[in-house]
Design an enzyme around this catalytic site. Structure first.
Site, mmCIF file in Angstrom:
data_model
loop_
_atom_site.group_PDB
_atom_site.id
_atom_site.type_symbol
_atom_site.label_atom_id
_atom_site.label_comp_id
_atom_site.label_asym_id
_atom_site.label_seq_id
_atom_site.Cartn_x
_atom_site.Cartn_y
_atom_site.Cartn_z
ATOM 1 N N GLY A 136 -8.633 -24.187 12.591
ATOM 2 C CA GLY A 136 -9.991 -24.341 12.094
ATOM 3 C C GLY A 136 -10.423 -23.201 11.197
ATOM 4 O O GLY A 136 -11.522 -23.230 10.644
ATOM 5 N N GLU A 196 -4.395 -9.783 1.433
ATOM 6 C CA GLU A 196 -3.480 -9.910 2.571
ATOM 7 C C GLU A 196 -3.583 -11.251 3.288
ATOM 8 O O GLU A 196 -2.593 -11.748 3.831
ATOM 9 C CB GLU A 196 -3.715 -8.756 3.547
ATOM 10 C CG GLU A 196 -3.212 -7.404 3.059
ATOM 11 C CD GLU A 196 -4.235 -6.643 2.228
ATOM 12 O OE1 GLU A 196 -5.250 -7.249 1.815
ATOM 13 O OE2 GLU A 196 -4.039 -5.435 1.997
ATOM 14 N N HIS A 249 -0.317 -3.551 4.519
ATOM 15 C CA HIS A 249 -0.770 -2.178 4.639
ATOM 16 C C HIS A 249 -1.322 -1.965 6.037
ATOM 17 O O HIS A 249 -1.496 -2.912 6.805
ATOM 18 C CB HIS A 249 -1.825 -1.890 3.566
ATOM 19 C CG HIS A 249 -2.097 -0.434 3.356
ATOM 20 N ND1 HIS A 249 -1.132 0.537 3.500
ATOM 21 C CD2 HIS A 249 -3.231 0.221 3.011
ATOM 22 C CE1 HIS A 249 -1.659 1.714 3.243
ATOM 23 N NE2 HIS A 249 -2.932 1.557 2.948
ATOM 24 N N GLY A 269 0.848 -1.184 0.000
ATOM 25 C CA GLY A 269 0.000 0.000 0.000
ATOM 26 C C GLY A 269 0.881 1.231 0.000
ATOM 27 O O GLY A 269 2.119 1.140 -0.031
ATOM 28 N N SER A 270 0.260 2.371 0.069
ATOM 29 C CA SER A 270 1.016 3.618 -0.047
ATOM 30 C C SER A 270 2.055 3.777 1.055
ATOM 31 O O SER A 270 3.183 4.226 0.808
ATOM 32 C CB SER A 270 0.056 4.808 -0.040
ATOM 33 O OG SER A 270 -0.773 4.773 1.118
ATOM 34 N N GLU A 325 3.773 1.626 2.548
ATOM 35 C CA GLU A 325 4.865 0.651 2.496
ATOM 36 C C GLU A 325 5.895 0.966 1.406
ATOM 37 O O GLU A 325 6.984 0.391 1.385
ATOM 38 C CB GLU A 325 4.314 -0.768 2.234
ATOM 39 C CG GLU A 325 3.535 -1.353 3.390
ATOM 40 C CD GLU A 325 2.189 -0.682 3.562
ATOM 41 O OE1 GLU A 325 1.968 -0.085 4.633
ATOM 42 O OE2 GLU A 325 1.373 -0.711 2.634
ATOM 43 N N HIS A 376 -13.882 -29.756 20.440
ATOM 44 C CA HIS A 376 -14.697 -28.936 19.536
ATOM 45 C C HIS A 376 -16.125 -28.800 20.026
ATOM 46 O O HIS A 376 -16.831 -27.881 19.635
ATOM 47 C CB HIS A 376 -14.679 -29.545 18.128
ATOM 48 C CG HIS A 376 -15.219 -28.634 17.074
ATOM 49 N ND1 HIS A 376 -15.525 -29.057 15.804
ATOM 50 C CD2 HIS A 376 -15.508 -27.298 17.090
ATOM 51 C CE1 HIS A 376 -15.981 -28.040 15.085
ATOM 52 N NE2 HIS A 376 -15.979 -26.970 15.839
#
Length: 535
Positions: free
Chosen positions: A409, A57, A80, A35-36, A38, A287
């Site tokens: 999971g 991402e 970002h 992104g800008s 980075e 679970h």
């Protein structure tokens, strides 16, 4: 005579310090979706570094997770600010559960703007990824960024390993900095010798010991040691519930199968054993809500785990905390005192038949066919929750680092993880077995596989539904035939999706055609997707 011009020394910046540090640590492959904020990091990008682009991402973090697990070293991720980290959170959660070492960085708006609530900034940036990172930091000064990243690396690699997070304002990269001295740190902690001696005594004294093995064995390089320990004590071996790695050869005579994430069933399956030794796994992951004892009456539980938090919440038994390999190797130094008869081997599953006319093939037939055709040293990456018990029966794993899935999971991990694993293992064939519902969580990873020209075979098990939820509904009072809202999938065309991302694709409905199609796909030099219609 003119004097020779003296070059003006360059300013050694945060960017220079970070690049030099990453090079020394061997972290020259950066996974990202820029992104800008980075962009300053990548100006004058060094030629010995590579950039692995993901189109979303979550895909970026999934690829970095697979790469770190397969390479057994921390990966470097660049995201970002708030929106990008938000997209990535599902796979950050999975990386945390997988105990994957990962240095995650995210851009932040310039420091001078932060008091003005600027566009695309991260408010309370360090809080966003919590609690699913081991450490989170936004350095107080630009000059502190390199040292913060070094600290992040050491924390990520310290057992229990896991992801860490550093937020970096965009204007920090061009500020003056000092070089970072790379230090040697021992990341493994030896378990307490007295506790290990008590576990050794219990193994010697037991009549019918059993080992329950988990992912930390394979993560920690203890595969061979655990096999030796099981053989010494003629102990049956079960895989722990929801294990993200294979930690024992599944064709070994002592391998007894897989424990489900249900308390009563675990107690039932371990009922004939008086000593339970859980190695590299929680005791136990559940679970659904259960009742009754945690272990069979009359049995005693012992645990070896690298994570003190897991040892703390385990409700019964004794635990040694520390590196799995060192702990097992110390147990193997003890003199062998007993000789037990070998327990009976588990029966082999029946050979599945091809489908009848007009019927879709079974998952069992598809997996049995894949197992017969694949190189036994190939790597399986799986994310097909509803088919997992069948996959476990018909697609056995034989070698260390031969199987990867998610411990969390959370869907959307394994398809991009296959890309990272293939990057780390260019000499091995990677086969991703993915459910059709799971595949749609991170389908963009196909583009990364195609862009990198990786010879991955993606096998999509297409049952046209979220079958795991339909099966699980009975736990919550649904009856056979009841409609479970939101679990039927429309007719998604995965071959077209693959082609749209630059991969070849083929669709298989007829079971008699599957062997030929799979054989060709496994030999294909580029990524290819095989869409298999299953019952």
């Amino acid at each position: 005579m003119l004097s020779k011009a003296i070059p003006i020394p360059r300013v050694y910046t945060v960017r220079h310090a970070v690049i030099d540090m990453l090079r020394q640590l061997g972290m020259t492959r950066i996974f990202g979706n820029p992104g800008s904020t980075e962009l300053p990091l990548f100006r004058n990008y060094p030629q010995d570094f590579s950039y692995v682009l993901g189109l979303q991402e979550a895909v970026v973090v999934g690829m970095a997770d697979g790469y770190a697990q397969a390479s057994r070293s921390a990966s470097f991720v660049n995201l970002h600010s708030a929106a990008g980290v938000g997209h990535a959170m599902a796979n950050i959660f999975t990386a945390y559960k997988n105990r994957t070492p990962m240095v995650i960085t995210a851009g932040q708006q310039a420091r001078s703007l932060l008091q003005l609530d600027p566009f695309l900034h991260a408010n309370q940036a360090t809080e966003l990824p919590k609690p699913y990172v081991k450490w989170s930091c936004e350095p107080a000064r630009a000059a502190d960024v390199p040292q913060a990243l070094a600290r992040a690396y050491y924390i990520a690699m310290q057992e229990p390993r896991g992801p860490v997070f550093v937020s970096i304002p965009a204007d920090d990269w061009d500020q003056p900095s000092q070089r970072v001295a790379i230090r040697h740190i021992g990341f493994e902690t030896r378990p307490d010798a007295r506790t290990l001696a008590m576990i050794g005594d219990a193994l010697d004294d037991a009549q019918r010991p059993v080992l329950v093995v988990g992912p930390a064995i394979d993560r920690g390089g203890a595969w061979d040691a655990v096999v030796a320990l099981a053989e010494r004590h003629q102990a049956r071996v079960f895989a722990a519930p929801m294990s993200g790695r294979c930690s024992f050869p599944e064709d070994h005579p002592l391998f007894a199968g897989f424990l489900p994430a249900m308390r009563e069933r675990i107690v039932e399956m371990l009922g004939n054993h008086d000593m339970i030794f859980t190695v590299g796994a929680p005791a136990f992951v559940y679970h659904v809500e259960g009742q009754g004892p945690f272990i069979p009456p009359g049995a005693k539980l012992y645990q070896l785990i690298e994570d003190p938090a897991i040892a703390a919440w385990t409700p019964v038994g004794m635990a040694a905390v520390g590196n799995i390999r060192q702990g097992i190797e110390e147990l193997l130094t003890r003199p062998q005192k007993v000789s037990r008869p070998a327990p009976p081997c588990r029966p082999a599953p029946p050979v599945p038949a091809a489908s009848a006319d007009g019927e879709r093939m079974s998952v069992a037939y598809a997996m049995h066919t894949l197992a017969r055709l694949r190189d036994p040293h190939s790597i399986i990456v799986e994310e097909a929750p509803s088919s997992r018990p069948v996959i476990q029966s018909y697609l056995p794993i034989f070698h260390s680092a031969g199987f990867f899935t998610m411990c969390s999971g959370g869907l959307g991990h394994s398809l991009p993880a296959a890309v990272g694993i293939a990057l780390a293992n260019p000499q091995s064939k990677v086969i991703a077995v993915i459910g059709d519902g799971s595949a749609m969580y991170a389908i963009q990873a196909l583009w990364s596989a195609a862009n990198l020209r990786l010879p991955i075979t993606f096998v999509i098990l297409k049952n046209r539904r979220y079958a795991a939820l339909q099966d699980f509904a009975k736990v919550f009072g649904y009856r056979d035939g009841d409609k479970v809202e939101g679990t039927d999938l429309p007719d998604i065309n995965f071959v077209h999706l693959a082609m749209g991302h630059g991969c070849e694709g083929v669709h298989v409905t007829d079971a008699t055609q599957l062997p030929e199609v799979l054989q060709a796909a496994l030999q294909h030099p580029r990524p290819i997707l095989v869409e298999v219609e299953v019952a």
